[in-house]
Design a protein around this motif. Structure first.
Motif, PDB file in Angstrom:
ATOM      1  N   ALA A 124       0.933   4.891  15.666  1.00 22.88           N
ATOM      2  CA  ALA A 124       0.042   3.788  15.323  1.00 22.88           C
ATOM      3  C   ALA A 124      -0.810   3.377  16.512  1.00 22.88           C
ATOM      4  N   ALA A 125      -0.201   3.337  17.703  1.00 23.64           N
ATOM      5  CA  ALA A 125      -0.938   2.951  18.904  1.00 23.64           C
ATOM      6  C   ALA A 125      -2.011   3.975  19.262  1.00 23.64           C
ATOM      7  N   SER A 126      -1.830   5.219  18.805  1.00 23.30           N
ATOM      8  CA  SER A 126      -2.753   6.302  19.143  1.00 23.30           C
ATOM      9  C   SER A 126      -3.898   6.447  18.151  1.00 23.30           C
ATOM     10  N   MET A 127      -3.867   5.700  17.050  1.00 17.78           N
ATOM     11  CA  MET A 127      -4.879   5.868  16.014  1.00 17.78           C
ATOM     12  C   MET A 127      -6.230   5.313  16.444  1.00 17.78           C
ATOM     13  N   ASP A 128      -7.269   5.775  15.765  1.00 21.61           N
ATOM     14  CA  ASP A 128      -8.626   5.300  16.014  1.00 21.61           C
ATOM     15  C   ASP A 128      -8.791   3.939  15.353  1.00 21.61           C
ATOM     16  N   TRP A 129      -8.861   2.906  16.187  1.00 20.21           N
ATOM     17  CA  TRP A 129      -8.901   1.550  15.637  1.00 20.21           C
ATOM     18  C   TRP A 129     -10.296   1.119  15.199  1.00 20.21           C
ATOM     19  N   LYS A 130     -11.260   2.006  15.363  1.00 22.93           N
ATOM     20  CA  LYS A 130     -12.617   1.694  14.901  1.00 22.93           C
ATOM     21  C   LYS A 130     -12.900   2.336  13.549  1.00 22.93           C
ATOM     22  N   SER A 131     -11.919   2.992  12.985  1.00 26.89           N
ATOM     23  CA  SER A 131     -12.128   3.695  11.720  1.00 26.89           C
ATOM     24  C   SER A 131     -12.210   2.718  10.556  1.00 26.89           C
ATOM     25  N   SER A 132     -12.667   3.241   9.421  1.00 22.54           N
ATOM     26  CA  SER A 132     -12.724   2.420   8.205  1.00 22.54           C
ATOM     27  C   SER A 132     -11.342   1.956   7.793  1.00 22.54           C
ATOM     28  N   LEU A 133     -10.336   2.792   8.028  1.00 28.02           N
ATOM     29  CA  LEU A 133      -8.969   2.392   7.679  1.00 28.02           C
ATOM     30  C   LEU A 133      -8.529   1.196   8.511  1.00 28.02           C
ATOM     31  N   ALA A 134      -8.832   1.236   9.805  1.00 27.81           N
ATOM     32  CA  ALA A 134      -8.416   0.147  10.690  1.00 27.81           C
ATOM     33  C   ALA A 134      -9.144  -1.144  10.344  1.00 27.81           C
ATOM     34  N   ALA A 135     -10.306  -1.045   9.750  1.00 33.55           N
ATOM     35  CA  ALA A 135     -11.027  -2.254   9.338  1.00 33.55           C
ATOM     36  C   ALA A 135     -10.383  -2.909   8.127  1.00 33.55           C
ATOM     37  N   ARG A 136      -9.826  -2.081   7.238  1.00 36.24           N
ATOM     38  CA  ARG A 136      -9.354  -2.593   5.947  1.00 36.24           C
ATOM     39  C   ARG A 136      -7.838  -2.765   5.865  1.00 36.24           C
ATOM     40  N   PHE A 137      -7.111  -2.104   6.768  1.00 36.66           N
ATOM     41  CA  PHE A 137      -5.649  -2.159   6.715  1.00 36.66           C
ATOM     42  C   PHE A 137      -5.073  -2.619   8.055  1.00 36.66           C
ATOM     43  N   ASP A 138      -3.960  -3.341   7.989  1.00 30.58           N
ATOM     44  CA  ASP A 138      -3.102  -3.451   9.161  1.00 30.58           C
ATOM     45  C   ASP A 138      -2.464  -2.078   9.360  1.00 30.58           C
ATOM     46  N   LEU A 139      -2.542  -1.516  10.553  1.00 29.30           N
ATOM     47  CA  LEU A 139      -1.904  -0.236  10.838  1.00 29.30           C
ATOM     48  C   LEU A 139      -0.516  -0.516  11.389  1.00 29.30           C
ATOM     49  N   VAL A 140       0.500  -0.050  10.717  1.00 30.63           N
ATOM     50  CA  VAL A 140       1.881  -0.355  11.086  1.00 30.63           C
ATOM     51  C   VAL A 140       2.655   0.937  11.293  1.00 30.63           C
ATOM     52  N   GLY A 141       3.120   1.152  12.522  1.00 34.50           N
ATOM     53  CA  GLY A 141       3.987   2.287  12.809  1.00 34.50           C
ATOM     54  C   GLY A 141       5.398   1.805  13.058  1.00 34.50           C
ATOM     55  N   PHE A 142       6.374   2.526  12.540  1.00 33.19           N
ATOM     56  CA  PHE A 142       7.771   2.144  12.769  1.00 33.19           C
ATOM     57  C   PHE A 142       8.532   3.318  13.361  1.00 33.19           C
ATOM     58  N   ASP A 143       9.429   2.994  14.270  1.00 32.45           N
ATOM     59  CA  ASP A 143      10.352   3.992  14.806  1.00 32.45           C
ATOM     60  C   ASP A 143      11.570   4.024  13.903  1.00 32.45           C
ATOM     61  N   PRO A 144      11.808   5.133  13.187  1.00 26.23           N
ATOM     62  CA  PRO A 144      12.967   5.188  12.295  1.00 26.23           C
ATOM     63  C   PRO A 144      14.269   4.917  13.031  1.00 26.23           C
ATOM     64  N   ARG A 145      15.288   4.591  12.280  1.00 24.84           N
ATOM     65  CA  ARG A 145      16.597   4.317  12.880  1.00 24.84           C
ATOM     66  C   ARG A 145      17.012   5.454  13.819  1.00 24.84           C
ATOM     67  N   GLY A 146      17.488   5.049  15.003  1.00 25.16           N
ATOM     68  CA  GLY A 146      17.942   6.023  15.984  1.00 25.16           C
ATOM     69  C   GLY A 146      16.863   6.595  16.868  1.00 25.16           C
ATOM     70  N   VAL A 147      15.588   6.215  16.634  1.00 24.86           N
ATOM     71  CA  VAL A 147      14.455   6.870  17.288  1.00 24.86           C
ATOM     72  C   VAL A 147      13.682   5.880  18.159  1.00 24.86           C
TER      73      VAL A 147
END
Length: 518
Positions: A124-147
């Protein structure tokens, strides 16, 4: 099945992490609980996340990133064992970049980059935050359990032990002595994982439990329906979520698909042939240049690579205060084949190696294996094995093991990318695992799903194109074909792919049947 190619492009240019300064506060999105809540899990589905500074969450992977905007981090609490929700809990690391246009916000886009064992926070931190997706969505990355930043972590070997493992010469042949040596190493590894991580955590580390965590996350984020982006192994998470919670899905892109019902042997054969195809394409491009370390004949390139790396089996190459082993060189080549974007780096690495310098090959291998500059390792490789050992049934019948070894030997191409240990009729670490499997490959049984989008590249070395076709058919999903030599394609500067995927996520309109991108 690791989605590493896109991130590895920047492996030599990433800078130290700096936590973003607070900007103008945005209107807070709605929070949970929303949607159906399984009985007994109300406190988890209704928890309030304490979003704040990311500095306390920075680990070795996140420390390589410079955040270019306002991000927030938090921890999500989930049961270790969903059958005993009042017992021990785990905490999952989350990273969010809020929608750039709050008035046009659609919701949260949850993503997983694959592995298994890779960090969604890093993705999530590496994504392009100027994209159309970043304008319309909260970008949420999660580290799965154990990771990653999640607690507790999967841990099997110490950093020094991992370094030592990499320097061991490969075990070759299929003699009883070779089989016994492989099995002893596998048994000791399984025992260390159980001791260091604990059987309760290992028993609940798999995809079965990750999708339950993801539904808790959906509710806590205030999303009645989940919008999800999964790469590589992340497609298996998405498929399992769609099967378990079909009524809770808004949209999903599954890119670089894992075939839902492939067994271990089919995966090994498919990947081996996929990487052979990728190597042949790389060699065809490289050998057109007079500077190519593999010579000027594409058909002879793999033999030349064999000749170059074979001496490492007996004598690793000194690289400053470290050594480059045979396994490091093989892993580095595989890493370099994940995407055409990495071919120039691989070409330079092989040229340097032929001249006696192994720095770039070692860095590529370090990246693949999660080794940081300070000598520490991420949990990615330990988590990879732990998750695979509960996601698939273990094979303990020696007659079956022997048959699988025969099928692998017959199905994989011979050459520098061939792992002889896969051909030995030896029990894998999973045969000695302390806990039973909780999942198994199978044809998904889904109903009531909206139309999903599967993206598959014709030259994908890690998850071959046919797997995407198979997954799309199983899910009744739209299929976007990408004519490229890359593992995954969305959000990797292919405008055709990016436009199609973005339109789907925003407007819920998948591309027309038969759409192909180049």
């Amino acid at each position: 099945m690791r989605r590493l190619g896109a991130m590895a492009v920047a492996v030599f240019t990433l800078t130290a992490c700096s936590t973003a300064m607070p900007g103008t506060p945005l209107a807070a999105p709605p929070r949970g609980p929303v949607g159906p809540i399984p009985a007994g899990l109300e406190k988890f589905y209704g928890q309030e996340l304490a979003w704040g500074d990311c500095e306390p969450y920075v680990n070795d992977e996140l420390s390589k990133l410079s955040f270019k905007g306002d991000v927030e981090c938090a921890r999500l609490e989930v049961p270790v064992d969903y059958a005993r929700p009042q017992a021990a809990t785990a905490k999952l690391g989350l990273l969010r970049k809020r929608a750039g246009k709050p008035a046009d916000r659609i919701g949260a886009l949850v993503l997983n980059p694959g592995g298994p064992g890779q960090s969604g926070m890093v993705a999530a931190a590496s994504m392009d935050w100027k994209s159309s997706l970043a304008a319309r969505f909260d970008l949420v990355g999660f580290d799965p359990r154990g990771v990653g930043a999640s607690e507790p972590k999967v841990k099997c070997l110490s950093d020094k032990e991992k370094d030592a493992e990499r320097l061991k010469p490969p075990i070759t042949g299929v003699s009883p002595e070779a089989v016994a040596a492989i099995e002893q190493e596998n048994k000791e590894f399984a025992e260390r994982c159980a001791k260091e991580t604990g059987a309760d955590m290992l028993a609940n580390i798999g995809t079965r439990d990750v999708v339950k965590d993801m539904d808790v996350l959906r509710s806590v984020l205030g999303e009645r329906k989940l919008t999800y982006l999964g790469f590589s192994y992340g497609t298996r998470i998405g498929t399992a979520y769609a099967e378990a919670f079909p009524g809770n899905v808004r949209a999903m892109i599954l890119d670089g698909a894992v075939a839902p019902n492939q067994d271990r042997v089919q995966q090994i054969i498919g990947q081996a042939n996929g990487f052979k195809k990728a190597f042949d394409s790389f060699a065809a491009a490289c050998t057109k240049k007079s500077t190519c370390a593999l010579g000027t004949s594409a058909p002879g390139a793999e033999a030349e690579l064999d000749k170059m790396v074979d001496p490492l089996k007996a004598t690793p190459l000194a690289v400053r205060d470290r050594k480059l082993s045979y396994s490091d060189a093989a892993i580095a080549v595989i890493q370099g084949l994940y995407s055409e974007e990495l071919w120039p780096t691989l070409e330079q690495a092989l040229g340097d190696f032929k001249a006696g310098r192994g720095d770039i090959l070692l860095k590529l291998s370090d990246f693949y294996q999660g080794r940081n500059a300070d000598g520490s390792y991420s949990s990615s490789q330990d988590a990879f094995t732990a998750i695979r050992c509960v996601d698939d049934p273990p094979v303990k019948d020696r007659a079956v093991v022997a048959d699988e070894a025969r099928r692998i030997a017959e199905g994989v191409p011979k050459g520098a990318l061939d792992d002889e240990e896969d051909n030995a009729p030896a029990l894998s670490p999973c045969a000695f695992w302390a806990v039973p499997n909780t999942s198994a490959p199978h044809e998904p049984k889904v109903s009531g799903l909206p139309e999903l989008l599967v993206i598959s590249s014709t030259g994908d070395p890690a998850t071959p194109y046919a797997a995407g076709v198979e997954l799309a058919k199983a899910l009744g999903a739209a299929l976007l074909t990408v004519e490229a030599n890359s593992h995954t394609a969305f959000l990797q500067d292919n405008r055709c792919v990016d436009d199609a995927g973005t339109a789907y996520l925003i407007d819920l309109k998948p591309p027309a049947e038969g759409t192909r991108c180049k």
